[in-house]
Motif scaffolding. Structure first.
Motif, PDB file in Angstrom:
ATOM      1  N   GLY A 184     -18.614 -20.497  24.352  1.00  0.00           N
ATOM      2  CA  GLY A 184     -19.089 -19.257  25.454  1.00  0.00           C
ATOM      3  C   GLY A 184     -20.294 -19.514  26.665  1.00  0.00           C
ATOM      4  N   GLY A 185     -20.514 -21.322  26.642  1.00  0.00           N
ATOM      5  CA  GLY A 185     -21.163 -22.043  27.663  1.00  0.00           C
ATOM      6  C   GLY A 185     -20.318 -21.707  29.015  1.00  0.00           C
ATOM      7  N   ALA A 186     -20.404 -23.308  29.211  1.00  0.00           N
ATOM      8  CA  ALA A 186     -19.594 -23.637  30.485  1.00  0.00           C
ATOM      9  C   ALA A 186     -18.107 -22.807  31.449  1.00  0.00           C
ATOM     10  CB  ALA A 186     -20.164 -25.295  30.842  1.00  0.00           C
ATOM     11  N   TYR A 187     -17.198 -22.913  30.610  1.00  0.00           N
ATOM     12  CA  TYR A 187     -16.267 -22.546  30.566  1.00  0.00           C
ATOM     13  C   TYR A 187     -15.701 -21.239  30.433  1.00  0.00           C
ATOM     14  CZ  TYR A 187     -16.902 -27.467  32.391  1.00  0.00           C
ATOM     15  OH  TYR A 187     -16.742 -28.855  33.138  1.00  0.00           O
ATOM     16  N   ASN A 188     -15.402 -20.808  30.672  1.00  0.00           N
ATOM     17  CA  ASN A 188     -15.182 -19.146  29.894  1.00  0.00           C
ATOM     18  C   ASN A 188     -14.867 -18.431  30.680  1.00  0.00           C
ATOM     19  OD1 ASN A 188     -14.985 -17.664  27.156  1.00  0.00           O
ATOM     20  ND2 ASN A 188     -16.705 -17.103  27.596  1.00  0.00           N
TER      21      ASN A 188
ATOM     22  N   GLN B 120     -20.435 -12.584  26.126  1.00  0.00           N
ATOM     23  CA  GLN B 120     -20.330 -14.653  25.871  1.00  0.00           C
ATOM     24  C   GLN B 120     -19.683 -15.236  24.782  1.00  0.00           C
ATOM     25  OE1 GLN B 120     -24.296 -15.648  27.825  1.00  0.00           O
ATOM     26  NE2 GLN B 120     -24.211 -14.846  29.773  1.00  0.00           N
TER      27      GLN B 120
ATOM     28  N   GLN C  44     -17.282 -17.127  23.333  1.00  0.00           N
ATOM     29  CA  GLN C  44     -16.120 -18.148  24.303  1.00  0.00           C
ATOM     30  C   GLN C  44     -14.318 -17.747  23.731  1.00  0.00           C
ATOM     31  OE1 GLN C  44     -16.571 -21.724  25.571  1.00  0.00           O
ATOM     32  NE2 GLN C  44     -14.568 -20.654  26.350  1.00  0.00           N
TER      33      GLN C  44
ATOM     34  N   GLU D 220     -18.561 -27.707  21.864  1.00  0.00           N
ATOM     35  CA  GLU D 220     -19.813 -28.557  22.058  1.00  0.00           C
ATOM     36  C   GLU D 220     -20.422 -26.949  22.085  1.00  0.00           C
ATOM     37  OE1 GLU D 220     -20.151 -31.551  24.022  1.00  0.00           O
ATOM     38  OE2 GLU D 220     -19.521 -33.507  22.606  1.00  0.00           O
ATOM     39  N   ASN D 221     -19.913 -26.147  22.877  1.00  0.00           N
ATOM     40  CA  ASN D 221     -21.751 -24.821  23.924  1.00  0.00           C
ATOM     41  C   ASN D 221     -20.525 -23.509  24.406  1.00  0.00           C
ATOM     42  OD1 ASN D 221     -22.971 -23.497  24.881  1.00  0.00           O
ATOM     43  ND2 ASN D 221     -22.850 -24.686  26.545  1.00  0.00           N
TER      44      ASN D 221
END
Ligand code: ADP
Ligand code: MG
Length: 442
Positions: free
Chosen positions: A136-140, A235, A237, A133-134
Motif C-alpha cells: 500500500g506504500g510506494a507503488y499502488n 491504501q 495494496q 515490504e511496504n
C-alpha cells in the motif's frame, strides 16, 4: 508411537529425489518425520503453502517412498507443526485440507529468493519487492505485464509470500481474474453479492493474475471498479498482471484503464542469455540437481522463449540422470532435450507480416505504407500494426514510422480496434489466427 528414525527418513527423501525428481524440492530436507502409527506416517510441514504443495503434488510420491523405505503398506499425512492460530490465511479461507478447493494457493517455489532479476525484469522485480515490504506504500496499484512464461505469476506470488512472512495474519486475496469473474457470477446467481463484496473489499492486499480475461465482462468490470476504489481509498495494496499493458487490454472500460495507470506499470521482457543461465542455475539448486556449467549453458542456449520450458528441461535432465544413475553431462542433456525442444521459432519481421496481410486482404504493399485512409486500406494497415505489436519487438514509434510515418497513438488505437474486432467477430478471429499461425511456421 515413535517418530520414524532419521535413517529411514533419509531413505524416504533419497527415494523421492531419485524416483520423483520433478516433484522433489530442496526444502524437503526441512520436513520432519512424525509418528508412524495405524499404517499412517505423519510428516510435519512448517507452513501452509508447503502443505498445500505437498497435498496437491506429492501424496503419491511420498506414499511410494515411505513404502519402499519402511517395507510396509503406509499412507502419508502432511501436518502443520504450527499452532492453528498462526496459520496463514490466503484468500480469506483458513488453509486446511478440505478447505475451499477452488481458490488458488501459493506455490512455495515462487518466492523472491528463487527469482532472478535481470535487465528484462528489473523494474517489475524491484517494484514487487517494494510492494512486498511496504504494502500500500510506494507503488499502488502495481501493474505487471509481459508475455506468457516470463515470471508474472512468480512475482505476484512472491509478494504474497513476503507480506505473509512479515504479517502472517494479513488477509490476502490472491486469485486469477477468471476466478474473480466466476465468484462474481456465482454471487449474483445465489443472491449473495453482499458476501462477495465483504470478502473482496476487506482484503489487506488484492492480487489478481491475468487481468486480460476481464475483457468483455462488463458487469464484472463494474464490480471490480468499485472493489478497486474501496481498497485504493484505504491504501490497501493492489497488484495486477496481464499479458499486455492496461491501454492495450481489449474492451476494457476507460475508467479502469486510467486507474491501472495511476500507480506503476512495469513490463517484463524475454530474458537475455545471462539471465536465463542464472535462472537455470537457480532452478537446479532448488531441485538439488548438480548441473555442470557446460550443461547449464547448453540448456540456457537451447531454450529461449519461455522460462517455464527451462524448468521442465532441468527436471527432465535430473530425472534422466537419476534413472541412469550416472553423471549429468552434455551428452545426457542433449538426450534429455532431444524430443522436447523445438527449434527456436523463426523471427517474424514486419515485411513478413505485410506479405501475409496483402495476401489475405488483397491490398498492395505500397498501400500499407502509404497515407491513404480509405477503409479498404486503413483496416488491413491496422491489422499489420496490431500483428507487428504482438509478434515483433519493435516499439510503437517504430511501427508507426514504418506504416506511413504515423505516431504511436495511431498504433495504439489500431491495436485496440483490432483486438476488439477479434473479440466480437469470430470469422475475423479465425482469419487472424491463421495469419499468425502461418507467420510462426515461417
Ligand atoms: P507467467 O505468469 O508470466 O506466465 P510464470 O510466473 O508462471 O510466468 O513463470 C513460468 C516459470 O518460469 C515459473 O516456474 C517461474 O518460476 C519461472 N521464471 C520466470 N521468470 C523467472 C525468473 N526471472 N527467475 C526465476 N524463475 C523464473
Ligand atoms: Mg501466469
Amino acid at each position: 508411537m515413535d517418530a520414524l528414525s532419521d535413517a529411514v527418513w533419509g531413505d524416504v527423501l533419497e527415494f523421492l529425489r531419485v524416483q520423483n525428481a520433478s516433484a522433489a524440492r530442496g526444502w524437503f530436507s526441512r520436513l520432519r518425520p512424525g509418528p508412524l502409527s495405524g499404517g499412517n506416517l505423519t510428516v510435519y510441514v512448517s507452513n501452509a503453502r508447503q502443505q498445500e504443495y505437498l497435498n496437491a503434488h506429492c501424496v503419491g510420491p511420498f506414499v511410494e517412498a515411505a513404502q519402499a523405505a519402511t517395507g510396509r503398506l503406509v499412507s502419508v499425512t502432511f501436518s502443520l507443526t504450527d499452532e492453528p492460530g498462526r496459520r496463514c490465511n490466503i484468500d480469506g479461507e483458513p488453509v486446511s485440507f478440505g478447505g475451499d478447493r477452488s481458490t488458488i494457493h501459493l506455490n512455495p517455489d515462487y518466492q523472491f529468493e528463487h527469482f532472478v532479476a535481470g535487465p528484462s525484469n528489473q523494474l517489475a522485480h524491484a517494484s514487487c519487492v517494494a510492494a512486498g515490504e511496504n504494502p500500500g506504500g510506494a507503488y499502488n496499484p502495481l501493474f505487471i505485464h509481459g508475455a506468457v512464461g516470463l515470471g508474472k505469476t512468480h512475482l505476484l506470488q512472491a509478494v504474497c509470500h513476503q507480506i505473509l512472512e512479515d504479517a502472517p495474519a494479513s488477509r490476502i486475496t490472491y486469485l486469477s481474474c477468471e476466478t474473480f469473474i466466476n465468484h462474481f457470477v456465482e454471487a449474483i446467481e445465489r443472491g449473495a453479492l453482499d458476501t462477495f463484496r465483504y470478502r473482496y473489499r476487506h482484503a489487506d492486499a488484492l492480487v489478481i493474475d491475468d487481468m486480460q480475461f476481464l475483457s468483455g465482462h462488463e458487469r464484472t468490470q463494474d464490480e471490480f471498479f468499485h472493489t478497486f476504489n474501496t481498497l485504493y481509498q484505504v491504501q490497501k495494496q493492489i497488484i495486477l498482471s496481464a499479458d499486455c499493458p492496461p491501454s492495450e487490454l481489449p474492451s476494457l472500460e476507460e475508467r479502469l484503464v486510467s486507474r491501472f495507470n495511476w500507480g506503476l506499470v512495469a513490463r517484463i521482457d524475454a530474458p537475455s542469455l545471462e539471465t536465463r543461465l542464472a535462472i537455470v542455475r537457480k532452478k537446479a539448486r532448488l531441485r538439488h540437481i548438480d548441473l555442470p556449467d557446460e550443461v547449464a549453458m547448453f540448456v540456457a542456449t537451447r531454450i529461449k522463449s519461455n522460462t517455464r520450458e527451462l524448468e521442465g528441461a532441468i527436471a527432465r535432465i535430473g530425472a534422466m540422470a537419476a534413472l541412469n544413475n550416472g553423471p549429468i553431462d552434455r551428452a545426457l542433456a542433449e538426450a534429455a532435450l532431444s524430443d522436447h525442444v523445438e527449434p527456436p521459432p523463426p523471427e517474424i519481421r514486419i515485411q513478413d507480416i505485410m506479405h501475409a496481410v496483402t495476401d489475405i486482404f488483397a491490398v498492395r504493399l505500397s498501400d500499407l505504407q502509404g497515407r491513404r485512409r480509405s477503409r479498404s486500406i486503413a483496416f488491413p494497415r491496422q491489422v499489420c500494426m496490431y500483428l507487428a505489436r504482438q509478434l515483433t519487438q519493435h516499439s510503437l514509434e517504430e511501427i508507426g514510422g514504418f506504416f506511413g510515418g504515423r505516431d504511436h497513438t495511431t498504433v495504439l488505437h489500431a491495436n485496440k480496434l483490432v483486438a476488439r474486432r477479434r473479440e466480437s467477430d469470430l470469422e475475423f478471429r479465425s482469419r487472424l489466427e491463421s495469419i499468425v499461425e502461418g507467420l510462426r511456421r515461417g
